[in-house]
Enzyme design. Structure first.
Site, PDB file in Angstrom:
ATOM      1  N   TYR A 146       0.837  -1.211   0.000  1.00 44.67           N
ATOM      2  CA  TYR A 146       0.000   0.000   0.000  1.00 44.67           C
ATOM      3  C   TYR A 146       0.866   1.254   0.000  1.00 44.67           C
ATOM      4  O   TYR A 146       0.650   2.163  -0.804  1.00 44.67           O
ATOM      5  CB  TYR A 146      -0.905  -0.016   1.228  1.00 44.67           C
ATOM      6  N   ARG A 276       1.143   9.449  14.211  1.00 41.88           N
ATOM      7  CA  ARG A 276       0.521   9.948  12.990  1.00 41.88           C
ATOM      8  C   ARG A 276      -0.194  11.256  13.315  1.00 41.88           C
ATOM      9  O   ARG A 276      -1.199  11.274  14.021  1.00 41.88           O
ATOM     10  CB  ARG A 276      -0.451   8.920  12.426  1.00 41.88           C
TER      11      ARG A 276
END
Length: 328
Positions: A146, A276
């Protein structure tokens, strides 16, 4: 009337984009092969005079009749369960699919926006993440299919911009949530809500101190709309910088759902990012945009969507059989 092609139209984010562009007066052509999308997300548009749907795999050569002004490329598996189960298809939609859509955009003289992702940063060594950070990605790890598909997608898009003068835009999308997410697709929010509604304990991986930043879908769509119509060609982070640990977020879910569950801990998956958080300074400056929906409000709307699911839907496995979509 401007015409726009939206790939991944039956997906979570793609379907919301269809709604927004129809609302803005566009004629929308939705495209999806249902490998991870769901027709129920666009069923309300089935007979809309400004909507046309084409069931198609973008990794095959694409033709569209008549003119085309814009393309949004949002076709891709986006959850770990999906892209770990169909790694080759994930790589193909980011490479061959993007190449096909760039060719279509060139032929139609259309502007193309690609949906990149915060995953291009990998497990980041810079915090918060800025657009000029190159990332820390394991190319041969299970998540690499991905991450590298999206990194290649950015590279070929910029190559078409530089070599062919194609009008392109790149949205680096951070964790987004809201109605129409798949309940058991492995992403944090639907996984937690699904477990709470089924009366199961909430599963946290690792020690739960890894962080995420969640952006409500309406805010995400607004930013994408503004970016498409902007003059900026380099990547732009789009997300909500309100950072929270997964452990604390699990506690919020328990409070929201009034569940009586506890948190259980399991081993952290390979290459799972420990931090993140987007730096959205560029989006604020270029697009005059910042998130408006706070997590409490957004999560209430998302929970209200899921709590109306039937018991059959709650307990139904969302781990799709991809065999019909995979070429032998």
């Amino acid at each position: 009337m401007k015409r726009i092609l939206i790939t991944g139209a039956a997906g979570f984010l793609g379907s919301h984009l269809c709604d927004r562009f129809i609302k803005e007066g566009f004629f929308v052509i939705g495209m999806d092969n249902f490998i991870t999308g769901d027709f129920k997300n666009i069923k309300h548009l089935e007979n809309h005079p400004c909507f046309e749907f084409i069931e198609y795999d973008v990794t095959e050569y694409i033709t569209i009749q008549n003119n085309l002004d814009y393309i949004l490329h949002f076709a891709s598996p986006a959850s770990p369960i999906d892209y770990l189960k169909i790694p080759i298809q994930t790589l193909k939609v980011g490479s061959l699919g993007t190449h096909n859509l760039l060719g279509l955009a060139k032929a139609k003289k259309a502007r193309l926006l690609i949906a990149s992702t915060s995953e291009v940063y990998g497990d980041p060594l810079v915090h918060p993440q800025t657009e000029d950070y190159y990332g820390n990605v394991n190319t041969i790890g299970p998540r690499g299919v991905y991450d590298e598909a999206k990194r290649f997608q950015e590279s070929i898009t910029m190559a078409y911009h530089r070599f062919h003068g194609l009008e392109t835009r790149i949205a680096r999308i951070f964790n987004t949530y809201g109605p129409r997410m798949r309940l058991n697709d492995g992403r944090v929010i639907p996984a937690f809500i699904g477990q709470a509604l089924r009366g199961e304990d909430l599963t946290v991986f690792g020690d739960g101190l890894q962080t995420r930043s969640f952006c409500y879908v309406d805010d995400q769509v607004e930013a994408i709309y503004r970016l498409l119509l902007s003059d900026y060609v380099n990547p732009v982070n789009i997300g909500n910088p309100d950072e929270i640990t997964i452990k604390d977020f699990a506690e919020e879910i328990i409070n929201l759902t009034q569940a009586n569950q506890k948190i259980i801990y399991k081993a952290l998956p390979i290459d799972d990012p420990l931090q993140r958080q987007p730096d959205i300074s560029l989006a604020k400056e270029l697009l005059n945009w910042s998130p408006k929906v706070n997590r409490k409000e957004g999560m209430q709307k998302t929970f209200n969507y899921f709590k109306n699911f039937s018991q059959e839907e709650l307990f139904k496995s969302d781990h799709k059989d991809f065999s019909n979509h995979i070429k032998k």
